[in-house]
Design a protein around this motif. Structure first.
Motif, short mmCIF file in Angstrom:
data_model
loop_
_atom_site.label_atom_id
_atom_site.label_comp_id
_atom_site.label_asym_id
_atom_site.label_seq_id
_atom_site.Cartn_x
_atom_site.Cartn_y
_atom_site.Cartn_z
N SER A 149 0.89 -1.16 0.00
CA SER A 149 0.00 0.00 0.00
C SER A 149 0.92 1.21 0.00
O SER A 149 2.15 1.05 0.02
CB SER A 149 -0.91 -0.01 1.23
OG SER A 149 -0.16 0.31 2.39
N CYS A 150 0.35 2.43 0.00
CA CYS A 150 1.22 3.62 -0.10
C CYS A 150 2.04 3.84 1.16
O CYS A 150 3.07 4.47 1.14
CB CYS A 150 0.40 4.86 -0.44
SG CYS A 150 -0.32 5.71 0.97
N ARG A 151 1.54 3.35 2.31
CA ARG A 151 2.24 3.37 3.60
C ARG A 151 2.27 4.74 4.26
O ARG A 151 2.91 4.91 5.30
CB ARG A 151 3.67 2.85 3.48
CG ARG A 151 3.75 1.51 2.79
CD ARG A 151 5.18 1.09 2.59
NE ARG A 151 5.27 -0.15 1.84
CZ ARG A 151 6.36 -0.87 1.75
NH1 ARG A 151 7.45 -0.49 2.37
NH2 ARG A 151 6.35 -1.98 1.04
N GLU A 152 1.64 5.77 3.64
CA GLU A 152 1.74 7.09 4.28
C GLU A 152 0.43 7.85 4.38
O GLU A 152 0.38 8.86 5.08
CB GLU A 152 2.80 7.95 3.58
CG GLU A 152 2.64 8.02 2.08
CD GLU A 152 3.90 8.53 1.39
OE1 GLU A 152 3.77 9.05 0.26
OE2 GLU A 152 5.00 8.41 1.99
N CYS A 153 -0.64 7.40 3.72
CA CYS A 153 -1.91 8.13 3.81
C CYS A 153 -2.52 7.92 5.19
O CYS A 153 -2.00 7.18 6.01
CB CYS A 153 -2.85 7.65 2.70
SG CYS A 153 -3.47 5.98 2.96
N ASP A 154 -3.66 8.58 5.44
CA ASP A 154 -4.28 8.48 6.75
C ASP A 154 -4.67 7.04 7.12
O ASP A 154 -4.27 6.55 8.18
CB ASP A 154 -5.48 9.44 6.81
CG ASP A 154 -6.08 9.48 8.19
OD1 ASP A 154 -5.42 10.01 9.11
OD2 ASP A 154 -7.19 8.96 8.37
N PRO A 155 -5.43 6.33 6.28
CA PRO A 155 -5.73 4.94 6.65
C PRO A 155 -4.47 4.09 6.84
O PRO A 155 -4.39 3.31 7.81
CB PRO A 155 -6.57 4.42 5.47
CG PRO A 155 -7.15 5.64 4.84
CD PRO A 155 -6.14 6.73 5.06
N CYS A 156 -3.47 4.22 5.95
CA CYS A 156 -2.25 3.43 6.10
C CYS A 156 -1.57 3.72 7.43
O CYS A 156 -1.06 2.82 8.09
CB CYS A 156 -1.27 3.70 4.96
SG CYS A 156 -1.68 2.83 3.44
N SER A 157 -1.57 5.00 7.85
CA SER A 157 -0.87 5.33 9.10
C SER A 157 -1.72 4.95 10.32
O SER A 157 -1.25 5.06 11.44
CB SER A 157 -0.46 6.80 9.13
OG SER A 157 -1.58 7.60 8.94
N PHE A 191 -7.77 0.17 3.25
CA PHE A 191 -8.48 1.37 2.77
C PHE A 191 -7.51 2.45 2.29
O PHE A 191 -7.84 3.63 2.26
CB PHE A 191 -9.38 1.93 3.88
CG PHE A 191 -10.35 0.91 4.42
CD1 PHE A 191 -11.24 0.26 3.57
CD2 PHE A 191 -10.37 0.59 5.77
CE1 PHE A 191 -12.13 -0.69 4.05
CE2 PHE A 191 -11.25 -0.36 6.26
CZ PHE A 191 -12.14 -1.00 5.40
N CYS A 192 -6.30 2.05 1.93
CA CYS A 192 -5.29 2.99 1.42
C CYS A 192 -5.93 3.93 0.39
O CYS A 192 -6.62 3.48 -0.54
CB CYS A 192 -4.14 2.21 0.77
SG CYS A 192 -2.93 3.28 -0.02
N GLN A 193 -5.69 5.23 0.57
CA GLN A 193 -6.34 6.21 -0.31
C GLN A 193 -5.83 6.12 -1.75
O GLN A 193 -6.50 6.54 -2.67
CB GLN A 193 -6.14 7.63 0.25
CG GLN A 193 -7.01 7.85 1.47
CD GLN A 193 -6.68 9.12 2.24
OE1 GLN A 193 -5.67 9.78 1.96
NE2 GLN A 193 -7.51 9.45 3.20
N LYS A 194 -4.62 5.57 -1.91
CA LYS A 194 -4.12 5.39 -3.28
C LYS A 194 -4.56 4.05 -3.84
O LYS A 194 -4.29 3.75 -5.00
CB LYS A 194 -2.59 5.50 -3.30
CG LYS A 194 -2.13 6.89 -2.87
CD LYS A 194 -0.78 7.27 -3.46
CE LYS A 194 -0.47 8.72 -3.18
NZ LYS A 194 0.73 8.90 -2.34
#
Ligand code: ZN
Ligand code: ZN
Length: 350
Positions: free
Chosen positions: A93-101, A107-110
């Motif tokens: 996943s992107c590892r930095e968006c709000d859901p990832c963090s 639910f990764c925004q990317k």
């Protein structure tokens, strides 16, 4: 690149057959896994047959993967060669968006990189799932599978297990809670086992009387026939929590009536068409209707550790890859107790 044997669907209308996929050379953070077993999830059938749209072919399904670590990259810390490892529905996943963090990578925004029928985060490289003999995944998305668990039975924990564990945890299932489980299939049987292990008083709600003996064996304390209308009157206001695993059309309002005030029904099965809900079904009793999608990586690890401690695995029928198409047909008829798992050694030389 390493070429590895796999089983794939060439199109939405063709049966699955032997195929070859390329796995990348492990990078510094990668774990290279020899796949032992891969569970067959209902969503494999939906995606292979392009029932949700946008399917990518050739498709190698499979997101309930258990295997042994074959090699690790230089910077991998969590795993060593020989460890039992698992891969579920996501590989990055992107590892930095709000859901990832917030440990909600699903639910990764990317858009997370799903294990198959998707792409890596470069949005170019296709992902291929566990109906194969090897896979290479970043260690952040690889789970530790407790050594004490039967590896074939543990494979379905990676999707069916976390799908039912997460809502039980979200709604704080605990000793003495009255939990209803709707539907005794791949998801339902895990919900019964997990809720019972948490000390809940579990009632199986099913349209099939034939499921009663199995439900009780899996840990249900009671059984109620939902094809009998009087069940909904008898159990009105009873449950703290209902886990609804049914993907066939049915009336949510009747089930909401079985919740006590402040009780919740969590849907993890997806009926094909919208399901009308009367506002009054929710207003009277402050009822909650919720959904839940798998779980993040941290919660998936928590679930595996929990299952290791409580010796919980899925009830499985192990099959060779050559029986995958037949297994799909049997699943569509409800003829499986309760999960097919592919013995991936059968793919070698397929
Ligand atoms: Zn699944
Ligand atoms: Zn993200």
């Amino acid at each position: 690149m390493t070429k590895v044997p796999a089983y794939a669907a060439a199109s939405a209308t063709s049966p699955l057959g032997p195929h070859t996929v390329e796995r990348r050379e492990p990078g510094p953070h990668d774990v290279h896994i020899d796949i032992l077993y891969c569970g067959i999830c209902h969503s494999d059938i939906h995606q292979v047959r392009d029932e949700w749209g946008g399917s990518m072919f050739p498709m190698v399904p499979g997101h309930e993967i258990v295997g042994r670590v074959k090699a690790v990259g230089a910077h991998v810390k969590k795993f060593k060669v020989g460890d039992m490892a698992g891969v579920g529905c996501m590989v990055d996943s992107c590892r930095e968006c709000d859901p990832c963090s917030h440990d909600l990578e699903q639910f990764c925004q990317k858009g997370a990189a799903f294990t198959y029928n998707g792409t890596e985060m470069d949005r170019k490289t296709p992902t291929y799932g566990g109906y194969s003999t090897q896979v290479v995944v970043d260690e952040r998305f690889v789970l530790k599978v407790p050594e004490g668990l039967d590896p074939a039975g543990a494979a379905p924990l990676l999707c069916a297990g976390i799908t039912t564990y997460s809502p039980l945890r979200q709604w704080n299932c605990k000793k003495g809670d009255k939990v209803g489980v709707v539907g005794l299939g791949g998801l339902g049987h895990m919900a019964v086992k997990l809720a019972a292990s948490m000390g809940a008083e579990v009632t199986m709600l099913s349209t099939s009387k034939a499921k009663e003996a199995d439900a009780r064996k899996l840990g249900a304390h009671a059984f109620a026939l939902t094809s009998d209308e009087s069940t909904f009157e008898k159990l009105a206001g009873r449950f703290d929590l209902i886990i609804n695993t049914i993907s066939a059309p049915h009336d949510y309002n009747k089930y909401l009536g079985m919740l006590r005030p402040m009780g919740a029904m969590v849907v993890v099965g997806a009926p094909p068409a919208p399901t009308p809900v009367h506002a009054m079904s929710l207003i009277f009793g402050n009822k909650r209707l919720a959904g839940s999608l798998i779980g993040g990586i941290a919660e998936t690890q928590e679930m595996l550790d929990y299952c290791g401690k409580h010796d919980i695995v899925s009830e499985v029928e192990v099959i060779p890859a050559a029986k995958i198409n037949e297994a799909y047909e049997r699943m569509l008829k409800g003829d499986v107790r309760y999960r097919f798992v592919i013995d991936c050694a059968s793919l070698k030389g397929a």
